[in-house]
Design a protein around this motif. Structure first.
Motif, PDB file in Angstrom:
ATOM      1  N   GLU A   1       9.930  33.074  33.226  1.00 23.76           N
ATOM      2  CA  GLU A   1      11.111  33.012  34.098  1.00 23.76           C
ATOM      3  C   GLU A   1      12.353  33.018  33.206  1.00 23.76           C
ATOM      4  OE1 GLU A   1      10.697  29.894  36.994  1.00 23.76           O
ATOM      5  OE2 GLU A   1       8.758  30.673  37.663  1.00 23.76           O
ATOM      6  N   ILE A   2      13.303  33.877  33.555  1.00 23.70           N
ATOM      7  CA  ILE A   2      14.424  34.179  32.653  1.00 23.70           C
ATOM      8  C   ILE A   2      15.757  33.802  33.298  1.00 23.70           C
ATOM      9  CG2 ILE A   2      15.653  36.111  31.537  1.00 23.70           C
ATOM     10  CD1 ILE A   2      12.981  35.475  30.184  1.00 23.70           C
ATOM     11  N   ASP A   3      16.659  33.254  32.468  1.00 25.86           N
ATOM     12  CA  ASP A   3      18.022  32.928  32.897  1.00 25.86           C
ATOM     13  C   ASP A   3      18.862  34.216  32.883  1.00 25.86           C
ATOM     14  OD1 ASP A   3      20.187  30.287  32.633  1.00 25.86           O
ATOM     15  OD2 ASP A   3      20.928  32.317  32.252  1.00 25.86           O
ATOM     16  N   HIS A   4      19.399  34.554  34.041  1.00 30.70           N
ATOM     17  CA  HIS A   4      20.153  35.791  34.228  1.00 30.70           C
ATOM     18  C   HIS A   4      21.365  35.886  33.289  1.00 30.70           C
ATOM     19  CE1 HIS A   4      21.910  38.988  36.822  1.00 30.70           C
ATOM     20  NE2 HIS A   4      23.057  38.403  36.559  1.00 30.70           N
ATOM     21  N   ILE A   5      22.045  34.763  33.067  1.00 33.98           N
ATOM     22  CA  ILE A   5      23.271  34.756  32.256  1.00 33.98           C
ATOM     23  C   ILE A   5      22.944  35.044  30.790  1.00 33.98           C
ATOM     24  CG2 ILE A   5      25.229  33.321  31.530  1.00 33.98           C
ATOM     25  CD1 ILE A   5      25.264  33.981  34.453  1.00 33.98           C
ATOM     26  N   GLN A   6      21.911  34.375  30.288  1.00 36.66           N
ATOM     27  CA  GLN A   6      21.510  34.630  28.890  1.00 36.66           C
ATOM     28  C   GLN A   6      21.054  36.072  28.731  1.00 36.66           C
ATOM     29  OE1 GLN A   6      18.726  31.630  27.630  1.00 36.66           O
ATOM     30  NE2 GLN A   6      20.161  29.956  27.998  1.00 36.66           N
ATOM     31  N   ALA A   7      20.402  36.603  29.769  1.00 34.63           N
ATOM     32  CA  ALA A   7      19.928  37.990  29.706  1.00 34.63           C
ATOM     33  C   ALA A   7      21.109  38.967  29.610  1.00 34.63           C
ATOM     34  CB  ALA A   7      19.074  38.310  30.926  1.00 34.63           C
ATOM     35  N   HIS A   8      22.245  38.648  30.253  1.00 30.79           N
ATOM     36  CA  HIS A   8      23.428  39.517  30.152  1.00 30.79           C
ATOM     37  C   HIS A   8      23.853  39.647  28.684  1.00 30.79           C
ATOM     38  CE1 HIS A   8      24.788  41.057  33.934  1.00 30.79           C
ATOM     39  NE2 HIS A   8      24.819  39.879  34.531  1.00 30.79           N
ATOM     40  N   LEU A   9      23.772  38.554  27.926  1.00 26.80           N
ATOM     41  CA  LEU A   9      24.133  38.609  26.501  1.00 26.80           C
ATOM     42  C   LEU A   9      23.088  39.387  25.714  1.00 26.80           C
ATOM     43  CD1 LEU A   9      25.339  34.934  25.977  1.00 26.80           C
ATOM     44  CD2 LEU A   9      26.735  36.995  26.259  1.00 26.80           C
ATOM     45  N   TYR A  10      21.822  39.212  26.105  1.00 28.61           N
ATOM     46  CA  TYR A  10      20.736  39.893  25.388  1.00 28.61           C
ATOM     47  C   TYR A  10      20.816  41.421  25.575  1.00 28.61           C
ATOM     48  CZ  TYR A  10      16.343  41.029  23.342  1.00 28.61           C
ATOM     49  OH  TYR A  10      15.405  41.596  22.520  1.00 28.61           O
ATOM     50  N   ALA A  11      21.484  41.869  26.631  1.00 24.58           N
ATOM     51  CA  ALA A  11      21.595  43.319  26.902  1.00 24.58           C
ATOM     52  C   ALA A  11      22.151  44.077  25.698  1.00 24.58           C
ATOM     53  CB  ALA A  11      22.464  43.555  28.131  1.00 24.58           C
ATOM     54  N   ASN A  12      22.864  43.379  24.801  1.00 22.05           N
ATOM     55  CA  ASN A  12      23.415  44.015  23.595  1.00 22.05           C
ATOM     56  C   ASN A  12      22.339  44.432  22.588  1.00 22.05           C
ATOM     57  OD1 ASN A  12      26.493  43.871  23.662  1.00 22.05           O
ATOM     58  ND2 ASN A  12      25.868  41.853  24.396  1.00 22.05           N
ATOM     59  N   PHE A  13      21.107  43.973  22.802  1.00 20.21           N
ATOM     60  CA  PHE A  13      20.037  44.299  21.854  1.00 20.21           C
ATOM     61  C   PHE A  13      19.138  45.417  22.377  1.00 20.21           C
ATOM     62  CE2 PHE A  13      21.568  40.207  20.687  1.00 20.21           C
ATOM     63  CZ  PHE A  13      21.432  40.139  19.313  1.00 20.21           C
ATOM     64  N   LEU A  14      19.394  45.892  23.588  1.00 26.75           N
ATOM     65  CA  LEU A  14      18.527  46.929  24.172  1.00 26.75           C
ATOM     66  C   LEU A  14      18.797  48.286  23.539  1.00 26.75           C
ATOM     67  CD1 LEU A  14      18.762  45.928  27.951  1.00 26.75           C
ATOM     68  CD2 LEU A  14      16.855  45.494  26.379  1.00 26.75           C
ATOM     69  N   ARG A  15      17.743  49.070  23.405  1.00 25.37           N
ATOM     70  CA  ARG A  15      17.836  50.405  22.801  1.00 25.37           C
ATOM     71  C   ARG A  15      17.011  51.392  23.615  1.00 25.37           C
ATOM     72  NH1 ARG A  15      21.185  48.139  20.637  1.00 25.37           N
ATOM     73  NH2 ARG A  15      21.424  47.488  18.490  1.00 25.37           N
ATOM     74  N   ARG A  16      17.373  52.661  23.516  1.00 24.03           N
ATOM     75  CA  ARG A  16      16.502  53.722  24.039  1.00 24.03           C
ATOM     76  C   ARG A  16      15.427  53.980  22.986  1.00 24.03           C
ATOM     77  NH1 ARG A  16      16.303  54.532  29.203  1.00 24.03           N
ATOM     78  NH2 ARG A  16      18.337  54.498  30.170  1.00 24.03           N
ATOM     79  N   PRO A  17      14.252  54.484  23.372  1.00 24.37           N
ATOM     80  CA  PRO A  17      13.180  54.652  22.386  1.00 24.37           C
ATOM     81  C   PRO A  17      13.596  55.442  21.145  1.00 24.37           C
ATOM     82  CG  PRO A  17      12.322  54.949  24.577  1.00 24.37           C
ATOM     83  CD  PRO A  17      13.804  54.764  24.738  1.00 24.37           C
ATOM     84  N   GLY A  18      14.526  56.400  21.250  1.00 21.20           N
ATOM     85  CA  GLY A  18      14.912  57.195  20.077  1.00 21.20           C
ATOM     86  C   GLY A  18      15.969  56.532  19.192  1.00 21.20           C
ATOM     87  N   GLU A  19      16.422  55.346  19.568  1.00 18.80           N
ATOM     88  CA  GLU A  19      17.577  54.744  18.881  1.00 18.80           C
ATOM     89  C   GLU A  19      17.171  53.683  17.860  1.00 18.80           C
ATOM     90  OE1 GLU A  19      20.931  55.139  22.440  1.00 18.80           O
ATOM     91  OE2 GLU A  19      19.765  53.286  22.264  1.00 18.80           O
ATOM     92  N   SER A  20      16.065  53.876  17.158  1.00 20.69           N
ATOM     93  CA  SER A  20      15.547  52.831  16.270  1.00 20.69           C
ATOM     94  C   SER A  20      16.445  52.586  15.062  1.00 20.69           C
ATOM     95  CB  SER A  20      14.135  53.171  15.811  1.00 20.69           C
ATOM     96  OG  SER A  20      14.144  54.465  15.269  1.00 20.69           O
ATOM     97  N   SER A  21      17.343  53.544  14.728  1.00 22.11           N
ATOM     98  CA  SER A  21      18.177  53.357  13.536  1.00 22.11           C
ATOM     99  C   SER A  21      19.425  52.510  13.812  1.00 22.11           C
ATOM    100  CB  SER A  21      18.592  54.721  12.986  1.00 22.11           C
ATOM    101  OG  SER A  21      19.353  55.367  13.968  1.00 22.11           O
ATOM    102  N   LEU A  22      19.706  52.234  15.095  1.00 29.19           N
ATOM    103  CA  LEU A  22      20.926  51.458  15.409  1.00 29.19           C
ATOM    104  C   LEU A  22      20.816  50.029  14.867  1.00 29.19           C
ATOM    105  CD1 LEU A  22      21.779  52.488  19.087  1.00 29.19           C
ATOM    106  CD2 LEU A  22      22.840  53.248  16.980  1.00 29.19           C
ATOM    107  N   VAL A  23      21.953  49.513  14.360  1.00 25.97           N
ATOM    108  CA  VAL A  23      21.962  48.167  13.774  1.00 25.97           C
ATOM    109  C   VAL A  23      22.116  47.130  14.891  1.00 25.97           C
ATOM    110  CG1 VAL A  23      23.150  46.662  12.133  1.00 25.97           C
ATOM    111  CG2 VAL A  23      23.050  49.134  11.731  1.00 25.97           C
ATOM    112  N   PHE A  24      21.330  46.072  14.817  1.00 29.50           N
ATOM    113  CA  PHE A  24      21.426  45.025  15.830  1.00 29.50           C
ATOM    114  C   PHE A  24      22.604  44.099  15.536  1.00 29.50           C
ATOM    115  CE2 PHE A  24      16.898  46.071  16.236  1.00 29.50           C
ATOM    116  CZ  PHE A  24      16.894  46.368  17.592  1.00 29.50           C
ATOM    117  N   PRO A  25      23.200  43.493  16.574  1.00 28.71           N
ATOM    118  CA  PRO A  25      24.288  42.536  16.353  1.00 28.71           C
ATOM    119  C   PRO A  25      23.807  41.368  15.485  1.00 28.71           C
ATOM    120  CG  PRO A  25      24.118  43.106  18.684  1.00 28.71           C
ATOM    121  CD  PRO A  25      22.933  43.719  18.016  1.00 28.71           C
TER     122      PRO A  25
END
Ligand code: KG4
Ligand code: ZN
Length: 319
Positions: free
Chosen positions: A108-132
């Motif tokens: 079970e996930i907290d919606h607010i924390q998940a909004h912040l986590y959205a910054n770590f999402l990538r498309r499958p081809g985007e493996s070279s992008l640097v994480f925050p």
């Protein structure tokens, strides 16, 4: 590790498939927003009734898009709080039933924390992008929430401050109604304000000294009184009012976020929530952050608004 995410906290019914907490293989969202626009806000009963209809097809569509079957899912993540109670229950009951039937773990996930986590999402081809980089200051600005967090990592998040009255998105929506623009007001004000740049009108900012709390009901009321007083004058301009309101609100968000970085020592800001789509907030925060050596991250637009990819991502995250 493949996670099915389910999100039904407000008007949306959303399902997503995310691999290794990061790579979004599919995400599907259906919204009942249009049905609420006549009322100027979300009607909870309409939202949850639609979610009961939509949840099965939306989950099925996300699996189909990812070319996976339910058996290939390792676990399920679902929004448990905060949100409209009837809407949350639709997603929670569906996810609990599915997890039990499939004998898979459920988080079970907290919606607010998940909004912040959205910054770590990538498309499958985007493996070279640097994480925050972490630690970070988290700014969640949505229709229901305006909060600042000290994010050491996603197991250790501390609330620094929050709104005392209206959320930022709520203020956008209410001012949208005052200006007769329709609902939701945020994107409409963002667009209109581009044509109203001026220094003639200034609306107040609530400072709330020595605090990371916010208050937006004052600026909303100031707009209401300004419109009542001036709307019949020749020089009255809706774009100018929209611009001045947006300036006041965005300035407060920028100033408090940068002050929170000073206080916690973080060099990163993670922004999330529907108001993170605002064009002026995006450019001002990035520019002013840069002058202080702070890197600001916004999720791609599709992951700013409510979505299940952020839920599946946080559910499978190892940060
Ligand atoms: O996060 P979200 O999808 O739903 C909630 O959890 O509340 O945020 C919706 C909010 C609405 O209040 C909407 O007006 C606002 O986000 N919004 C914007 C923009 N796009 C959406 N506000 C300002 N500027 C925008 N471009
Ligand atoms: Zn949200």
């Amino acid at each position: 590790m493949i996670v099915l995410g389910i999100e039904t906290s407000c008007d949306e019914t959303s399902a997503a498939i995310v691999r290794d907490g990061v790579y979004v293989l599919a995400h599907e969202t259906v919204s009942s927003l249009k049905e609420h626009s006549a009322f100027g806000g979300i009607i909870p009963e309409i939202a949850s009734r639609r979610q009961m209809e939509y949840i099965r097809p939306v989950v099925a569509a996300s699996l189909q898009k990812a070319r996976l079957t339910l058996k290939q899912i390792n676990s399920i993540g679902v929004t448990s709080t905060p949100g409209l109670i009837g809407s949350l229950l639709v997603g929670l009951c569906f996810a609990r039933g599915l997890a039990r039937a499939l004998q898979k773990p459920l988080r079970e996930i907290d919606h607010i924390q998940a909004h912040l986590y959205a910054n770590f999402l990538r498309r499958p081809g985007e493996s070279s992008l640097v994480f925050p980089a972490l630690p970070a200051v988290g700014l969640v600005v949505s229709g229901g929430h305006t909060s600042l967090f000290d994010v050491r990592n996603f197991q250790d998040i501390r609330l620094l401050g929050q709104t005392k009255d209206d959320a930022a998105g709520e203020a956008f929506d209410k001012v949208g109604r005052i200006l007769g623009l329709g609902y939701p007001g945020g994107p409409l004000i963002d667009r209109l304000a581009k044509k109203g740049r001026n220094a003639d009108i200034r609306f107040p900012q609530a400072v709330l000294k020595n605090s990371f709390d916010f208050s937006f009901s004052g600026v909303k009321t100031a707009v209401l009184y300004y419109v009542r007083k001036h709307q019949h004058e020749k020089s009255f301009s809706l774009p100018k009012v929209a611009y001045a309101f947006q300036e006041s609100l965005v300035s407060t968000l920028v100033e408090k976020s940068l002050a929170a970085c000073q206080s916690t020592g973080a060099n990163t800001i993670l922004v999330g929530g529907g108001v993170a789509a605002n064009s002026v907030l995006r450019s001002r925060l990035v520019q002013e952050g840069q002058t202080q050596g702070i890197t600001v991250h916004f999720p791609p637009l599709e992951f700013c608004l409510d979505n299940a990819a952020m839920i599946a991502g946080l559910s499978g995250c190892s940060l």
